[in-house]
Design a protein around this motif. Structure first.
Motif, short mmCIF file in Angstrom:
data_model
loop_
_atom_site.label_atom_id
_atom_site.label_comp_id
_atom_site.label_asym_id
_atom_site.label_seq_id
_atom_site.Cartn_x
_atom_site.Cartn_y
_atom_site.Cartn_z
N LEU A 3 0.85 -1.18 0.00
CA LEU A 3 0.00 0.00 0.00
C LEU A 3 0.89 1.23 0.00
CD1 LEU A 3 -2.67 -0.91 2.70
CD2 LEU A 3 -2.84 -1.15 0.23
N GLU A 4 0.44 2.27 -0.66
CA GLU A 4 1.17 3.53 -0.72
C GLU A 4 0.32 4.62 -0.10
OE1 GLU A 4 4.22 3.82 -1.69
OE2 GLU A 4 4.52 1.93 -2.74
N PRO A 5 0.94 5.66 0.44
CA PRO A 5 0.15 6.79 0.94
C PRO A 5 -0.48 7.55 -0.24
CG PRO A 5 2.49 7.29 1.07
CD PRO A 5 2.38 5.86 0.63
N MET A 6 -1.63 8.17 0.02
CA MET A 6 -2.29 8.95 -1.03
C MET A 6 -1.63 10.34 -1.07
SD MET A 6 -4.37 9.30 -3.50
CE MET A 6 -5.43 7.87 -3.49
N THR A 7 -0.47 10.35 -1.70
CA THR A 7 0.33 11.56 -1.89
C THR A 7 0.86 11.53 -3.32
OG1 THR A 7 2.41 10.48 -1.24
CG2 THR A 7 1.10 11.53 0.53
N PHE A 45 -4.16 2.13 -1.40
CA PHE A 45 -3.53 3.29 -0.77
C PHE A 45 -3.83 3.33 0.71
CE2 PHE A 45 -3.74 4.58 -5.21
CZ PHE A 45 -2.47 5.10 -5.39
N ILE A 46 -2.91 3.90 1.46
CA ILE A 46 -3.12 4.20 2.87
C ILE A 46 -3.81 5.55 2.91
CG2 ILE A 46 -1.99 4.66 5.08
CD1 ILE A 46 0.45 3.04 3.87
N LEU A 47 -5.01 5.58 3.47
CA LEU A 47 -5.80 6.80 3.50
C LEU A 47 -5.97 7.29 4.93
CD1 LEU A 47 -8.66 5.71 1.06
CD2 LEU A 47 -6.64 7.07 0.50
N SER A 48 -5.90 8.59 5.09
CA SER A 48 -6.23 9.18 6.39
C SER A 48 -7.74 9.09 6.57
CB SER A 48 -5.78 10.64 6.45
OG SER A 48 -6.60 11.43 5.58
N THR A 49 -8.21 9.32 7.78
CA THR A 49 -9.65 9.31 8.03
C THR A 49 -10.35 10.33 7.16
OG1 THR A 49 -9.27 8.58 10.29
CG2 THR A 49 -11.42 9.55 9.81
N LYS A 50 -9.77 11.52 7.02
CA LYS A 50 -10.38 12.55 6.17
C LYS A 50 -10.42 12.10 4.71
CE LYS A 50 -9.62 16.73 8.82
NZ LYS A 50 -9.12 18.10 8.81
N GLN A 51 -9.36 11.44 4.23
CA GLN A 51 -9.35 10.95 2.85
C GLN A 51 -10.39 9.86 2.66
OE1 GLN A 51 -5.14 9.96 2.73
NE2 GLN A 51 -4.73 11.67 1.31
N GLU A 52 -10.53 8.96 3.63
CA GLU A 52 -11.56 7.91 3.55
C GLU A 52 -12.95 8.53 3.48
OE1 GLU A 52 -11.17 5.18 6.79
OE2 GLU A 52 -9.25 4.42 6.07
N ASP A 53 -13.21 9.50 4.35
CA ASP A 53 -14.52 10.16 4.36
C ASP A 53 -14.79 10.86 3.03
OD1 ASP A 53 -14.84 9.29 6.97
OD2 ASP A 53 -14.38 11.25 7.87
N TYR A 54 -13.78 11.52 2.50
CA TYR A 54 -13.93 12.23 1.23
C TYR A 54 -14.23 11.23 0.11
CZ TYR A 54 -13.12 15.60 -2.49
OH TYR A 54 -13.27 16.40 -3.59
N LEU A 55 -13.49 10.12 0.08
CA LEU A 55 -13.71 9.09 -0.93
C LEU A 55 -15.12 8.52 -0.81
CD1 LEU A 55 -12.39 7.48 -3.26
CD2 LEU A 55 -11.65 5.83 -1.53
N ASP A 56 -15.56 8.27 0.41
CA ASP A 56 -16.91 7.74 0.62
C ASP A 56 -17.97 8.67 0.05
OD1 ASP A 56 -15.99 5.49 1.94
OD2 ASP A 56 -16.32 6.32 3.95
N ASP A 57 -17.74 9.98 0.16
CA ASP A 57 -18.72 10.97 -0.30
C ASP A 57 -18.61 11.30 -1.79
OD1 ASP A 57 -19.73 11.14 2.25
OD2 ASP A 57 -18.57 12.93 2.78
N LEU A 58 -17.61 10.76 -2.47
CA LEU A 58 -17.40 11.07 -3.88
C LEU A 58 -18.60 10.59 -4.70
CD1 LEU A 58 -15.18 12.35 -5.65
CD2 LEU A 58 -14.28 10.06 -6.04
N ASN A 59 -19.15 11.46 -5.49
CA ASN A 59 -20.31 11.19 -6.34
C ASN A 59 -20.05 9.98 -7.23
OD1 ASN A 59 -21.42 11.63 -9.22
ND2 ASN A 59 -22.78 12.88 -7.96
N ALA A 60 -21.06 9.12 -7.39
CA ALA A 60 -20.93 7.90 -8.18
C ALA A 60 -20.57 8.18 -9.64
CB ALA A 60 -22.21 7.08 -8.11
#
Length: 127
Positions: A3-7, A45-60
C-alpha cells in the motif's frame, strides 16, 4: 504490492509498481479500477480518516468517470499524476478534478489504444 500513501509520491510509486506487472495482471487491475474506483483506491492506498470520508462521499458519476480514465491509462501504461497541495487553515471546501490529454482509439475488438497523461488535482476554496 505494498500500500502507498495517497500523496503525489505514493501515486507515482504505485503507478511504477503497477507498470512492472505482466500485461495480464495489469489488465486485471485496469478492469478492477474501472468496475469500482473507490474500492480499488481503498485497496491500494493508505488513506487518512479525512481521505476515507472524502472518498466515501465522492459522487458515483465522477467515481465512474475517474475509474474509466484510470483504466485506459493502466491498459496503455500511461502516466497518472497527482497534484495534492496541503489544505489551507480554517474552513474550506475540497474539490477533486481530473484533466488529461488522452487520445483514445479502438478497432472495436481489442483493448483501446491510447496516448497522453492523466492528472488528478485537489484544490481548495475558502468558505
Amino acid at each position: 504490492m505494498p500500500l502507498e500513501p495517497m500523496t503525489p509520491t505514493g501515486v507515482e510509486d504505485k503507478i511504477k509498481a503497477l507498470y512492472l506487472l505482466s500485461d495480464t495482471a495489469l489488465q486485471v487491475e485496469a478492469l478492477s479500477i474501472q468496475a469500482d474506483f473507490k474500492a480499488w483506491v481503498r485497496a491500494n492506498f493508505i488513506l487518512s480518516t479525512k481521505q476515507e470520508d472524502y472518498l466515501d462521499d465522492l459522487n458515483a458519476q465522477i467515481s465512474t468517470y475517474f475509474g474509466s480514465q484510470s483504466s485506459i491509462c493502466f491498459s496503455n501504461r500511461l502516466p497518472i499524476e497527482l497534484i495534492y497541495p496541503a489544505p489551507p487553515t480554517g474552513e474550506y471546501s475540497k474539490w477533486t478534478g481530473s484533466s488529461n490529454n488522452l487520445a483514445v482509439k479502438s478497432d472495436g475488438g481489442a483493448k483501446p489504444v491510447a496516448t497522453g497523461t492523466l492528472t488528478f488535482e485537489f484544490s481548495y476554496t475558502a468558505k
